[in-house]
Scaffold this motif. Structure first.
Motif, mmCIF file in Angstrom:
data_model
loop_
_atom_site.group_PDB
_atom_site.id
_atom_site.type_symbol
_atom_site.label_atom_id
_atom_site.label_comp_id
_atom_site.label_asym_id
_atom_site.label_seq_id
_atom_site.Cartn_x
_atom_site.Cartn_y
_atom_site.Cartn_z
ATOM 1 N N THR A 153 7.986 5.067 3.402
ATOM 2 C CA THR A 153 6.749 4.484 2.876
ATOM 3 C C THR A 153 6.748 4.629 1.354
ATOM 4 O O THR A 153 7.506 5.417 0.772
ATOM 5 N N VAL A 154 5.885 3.887 0.695
ATOM 6 C CA VAL A 154 5.777 3.993 -0.762
ATOM 7 C C VAL A 154 5.419 5.428 -1.153
ATOM 8 O O VAL A 154 5.925 5.969 -2.132
ATOM 9 N N ARG A 155 4.539 6.061 -0.355
ATOM 10 C CA ARG A 155 4.195 7.465 -0.616
ATOM 11 C C ARG A 155 5.453 8.337 -0.569
ATOM 12 O O ARG A 155 5.679 9.156 -1.461
ATOM 13 N N THR A 180 0.866 -1.182 0.000
ATOM 14 C CA THR A 180 0.000 0.000 0.000
ATOM 15 C C THR A 180 0.898 1.226 0.000
ATOM 16 O O THR A 180 2.125 1.127 0.120
ATOM 17 N N LEU A 181 0.283 2.397 -0.116
ATOM 18 C CA LEU A 181 1.074 3.626 -0.043
ATOM 19 C C LEU A 181 1.704 3.799 1.334
ATOM 20 O O LEU A 181 2.697 4.524 1.482
ATOM 21 N N ALA A 182 1.138 3.138 2.339
ATOM 22 C CA ALA A 182 1.666 3.245 3.700
ATOM 23 C C ALA A 182 2.679 2.153 4.031
ATOM 24 O O ALA A 182 3.233 2.145 5.141
ATOM 25 N N SER A 183 2.910 1.233 3.102
ATOM 26 C CA SER A 183 3.890 0.167 3.350
ATOM 27 C C SER A 183 5.272 0.771 3.557
ATOM 28 O O SER A 183 5.710 1.640 2.789
ATOM 29 N N VAL A 184 5.969 0.318 4.578
ATOM 30 C CA VAL A 184 7.304 0.832 4.893
ATOM 31 C C VAL A 184 8.347 -0.041 4.199
ATOM 32 O O VAL A 184 8.375 -1.264 4.364
ATOM 33 N N ILE A 185 9.205 0.595 3.402
ATOM 34 C CA ILE A 185 10.205 -0.108 2.605
ATOM 35 C C ILE A 185 11.595 0.262 3.116
ATOM 36 O O ILE A 185 11.918 1.451 3.237
#
Length: 753
Positions: free
Chosen positions: A497-499, A464-469
């Motif tokens: 995050t993806v965002r 998701t856009l909130a996933s932490v990478i």
């Protein structure tokens, strides 16, 4: 005996020569008619001018487009092509190619939005006002003309021409003995070929079948061709051909030929809308267009107009009162004397698009009506904005070498290319960078990686856009060794995050996301967008190492802005001749992304404008604009894409030889897009992007990507595909039981209502 023989042989020889000459001239006429007696430059038309409820007349440049389409503002519209503005109402009579017949009323609100359209008691869901003309494809002789059938030419003009040039046109058979005798007497007296005495048919013969060098032989052949034309064609057809080829003035290096082109040039209207006074003026020019030019010699023009008006009166075409009224006031001239033809990036691209369908000669001289998707007002806007913005950038950074640029605008709803410009100046360089320059795109590629990751999201492996990478110490093993990406200015991110990866254009983060998703998935996604044909599974593709044209990037991003609907790049819609469609370029939109997946990236890129790498644009447009910067090594390529609900605008700035520059996407291409957006939305800001079904919003902690609590300092309102939103609260700032219950209830109510 010898004299007798000569008396027999000479007439036979003369008859044989005459017969041979007649055969030759007859074949010449046939050949020219088959080739097209009039080589008419094809007309390039812009997109259809359509008004519907919700249209903003300012953002759509309605009035500028009406002017380009030949409409005239009046106090009381009476004829097709007239309109009037009174308060919040526009009364317009569409041209024949629009929604007609009769006057229609457009009602506006205070912001210039169309509220309703009606004609009498009939409500209209849309109103077509025809297509504006962008220009003509010129021929090498620089002759500009538009063909009009005789029944579409003002009767005033037809009568004025006959009165001025050939009063006995309908009585003779191509040659007028009276006129010839009169001319012969004057020529003998002056020992020259000063006097013409030619009929309209003879003038047609001379202008299209013979040289302009005056001689007795040419006069003889002119008479023969005139007789042959009269035998083959009706009087009205001969007159029609003449009116469409007669020379009527000069516009710079271009010759104005035919009464239709002359009407547009001198008065900004079609030949069927000329007043008596205007018709008399055009007929007055035939004798010597430049000598009697109304722009440079109005006194001579008026003198010749008096002669033509008197001739019309003597022939009974008009009364003395009408003649006096026509001469009372000098006709108002059209002072917009810019070239009707175009030789620029637009016409080059049109010719290139048609080359596979039509012969080159036909494209230029076939008299086609080439219908395009282009908005001429937006094209001119880009043409003016590009060099002006580049000059400012060069001055700011002290650049001595002139920059180049390209811009493409796509209508997100229709998928049409509405404007583009391929360089700083067509005169200096004809290379069309908008459609032909392939350049590395850098970070412009990152949203496609994110799309692939979000598209492949599955329960248990959700992105998701909130996933932490993780974004630190990212590397990739390749056959050539370990490849280690670096961030701009060497900045190190522990995680993002993806965002954040999209907003701040984090190279290490996007590579980590691409590695997690898989290069094959990214390439597959790009192929569905129409930009994957040359991609190889190299990890560097994730940060834009492959090359694309501005046109291909504009369409890939427009697919995101249209929530997953992919359109075929096209400039030409169809080609018409004599009312028949000869070539068409239909668009077959294909859904390649789920609307909710496309919306997630669109939503994140709005954040890039508010507070990311494109925040400079956010100062002018804090809402409803999404954007992405792109920069390649040493600033060799500066890219920016701006998206609104209406348009996708892709701009590139750099040097053709890929020399380094001090520019980034935010300092080179972004200002170019910003200038365009400011002009398009000068009257009203962009409308919000539509939110597709299946999207829910949650307040999340930016550090953890989990539901925010009152203790979280960095909170972002995030979009999720329904079912992928987080359900756990921030582990760093846990909520109280009361707050947890209250927030869950609030989110539930927001989703429902």
């Amino acid at each position: 005996m010898r004299k007798k023989t000569l008396l027999i042989i000479l007439p036979l020889l003369f008859a044989a020569i005459l017969a041979a000459d007649l055969v030759y001239l007859s074949s010449l006429i046939s050949r020219r008619m088959e080739e097209g007696l009039l080589q008419i430059p094809s007309r390039v038309l812009g997109r259809e001018i359509v008004v519907a409820p919700g249209t903003n007349v300012y953002s759509s440049f309605l009035f500028a487009n009406l002017e380009r389409a030949g409409y005239r503002e009046t106090t009381r519209p009476r004829l097709p092509g007239h309109f009037a503005i009174e308060g919040e109402k526009i009364t317009v009579i569409p041209r024949p190619d629009g929604t007609g017949p009769g006057a229609a009323v457009i009602e506006l609100d205070d912001d210039g939005d169309v509220e309703r359209i009606y004609r009498g008691r009939e409500e209209l869901p849309r109103l077509s006002l025809g297509r504006p003309e962008i220009g003509r494809l010129t021929d090498p002789r620089r002759q500009v003309r538009a063909y009009s059938p005789i029944d579409e030419i003002s009767p005033h003009l037809v009568k004025a021409v006959i009165a001025a040039e050939d009063r006995r046109f309908y009585q003779h058979h191509g040659i007028d003995p009276r006129a010839i005798a009169r001319a012969l007497v004057k020529d003998v007296a002056s020992m020259s070929f000063r006097e013409g005495g030619s009929t309209i048919t003879q003038q047609l013969a001379r202008n299209f079948f013979l040289s302009f060098r005056k001689s007795l032989l040419r006069k003889f052949q002119e008479a023969l061709i005139a007789l042959l034309l009269e035998a083959r064609f009706s009087k009205n057809k001969i007159l029609e051909l003449y009116l469409n080829q007669v020379y009527l003035g000069q516009r710079g290096s271009e010759g104005i030929y035919g009464v239709e082109e002359a009407s547009r040039y001198y008065f900004g209207k079609s030949a069927n809308a000329l007043t008596l006074s205007e018709a008399i003026l055009i007929a007055s020019l035939i004798k010597s267009p430049n000598y009697y030019s109304p722009f440079t010699h109005p006194d001579r023009t008026l003198q010749r107009m008096r002669y033509v008006a008197r001739a019309m009166e003597e022939e009974g075409y008009i009364s003395r009162r009408e003649a006096e009224e026509a001469l009372r006031k000098f006709p108002t001239l059209n002072m917009r004397t810019e070239r009707a033809t175009r030789l620029d990036y637009v016409t080059d691209a049109i010719v290139m698009a048609l080359e596979e369908k039509l012969e080159d000669r036909d494209i230029l001289y076939g008299g086609y009506e080439i219908r395009t998707s282009l908005d001429p007002v937006l094209v001119d806007l880009l043409k003016e904005t590009v060099p002006r913005t580049l000059s400012r950038i060069e001055k700011r950074y002290g650049l001595e070498k002139p920059l180049q640029a390209a811009v493409v605008m796509v209508d997100n709803e229709t998928g049409e290319t509405v404007a583009f410009w391929g360089g700083r100046s067509y005169r200096e360089s004809q290379f069309n960078r908008a459609v032909a320059a392939r350049r590395q795109v850098g970070s412009l590629f990152k949203p496609f990686v994110a799309l692939a990751a979000l598209k492949e999201s599955k329960p248990g492996f959700e992105t998701t856009l909130a996933s932490v990478i993780p974004a630190k110490d990212v590397s990739w093993d390749t056959p050539d060794g370990k490849w280690v990406p670096r961030n701009f200015n060497g900045k190190v991110w522990e995680k993002a995050t993806v965002r954040e990866i999209l907003e701040h254009s984090i190279n290490t983060g996007i590579v980590a996301l691409g590695k997690r998703t898989g290069l094959d998935k990214v390439i597959t996604l790009c192929r569905s967008l129409g930009i994957g044909e040359n991609l190889k599974p190299y990890p560097s593709l994730l940060i834009g190492s492959f090359t694309y044209t501005p046109l291909s990037m504009a369409y890939a991003y427009s697919t995101i802005a249209s929530l997953g609907l992919k359109h075929r790049p096209r400039i030409v819609e169809s080609v018409i001749r004599d009312g028949v469609e000869v070539v068409s370029f239909p668009d077959f939109p294909v859904r390649v992304l789920k609307p909710e997946v496309a919306y997630l990236v669109l939503y994140a890129l709005q954040g890039a404008v508010r507070e990311g790498t494109a925040k400079r644009l956010g100062k002018a447009f804090p809402e409803n604009v999404a954007g992405k910067t792109g920069t390649t090594d040493d600033g060799r390529d500066s890219w920016f894409v701006a998206m609104t609900r209406d348009y996708t605008i892709c701009a590139w700035v750099g040097y053709d030889d890929a020399s380094p520059t001090p520019l980034t996407g935010a300092t080179g291409a972004l200002p170019l897009c910003e200038e365009v957006l400011k002009k398009v939305y000068r009257a009203k800001p962009p409308a919000p992007f539509p939110v597709p079904p299946g999207i829910v919003f949650r307040d999340v902690d930016e550090e953890t990507g989990l539901l925010a609590t009152s203790g979280c300092e960095r909170v972002v309102r995030e979009a999720f595909v329904a079912g992928t939103e987080p359900t756990a609260f921030c582990s760093l700032h846990p909520p109280s039981p009361l707050e947890e219950t209250g927030r869950k209830l609030l989110d539930f109510l927001r989703d429902v209502f």
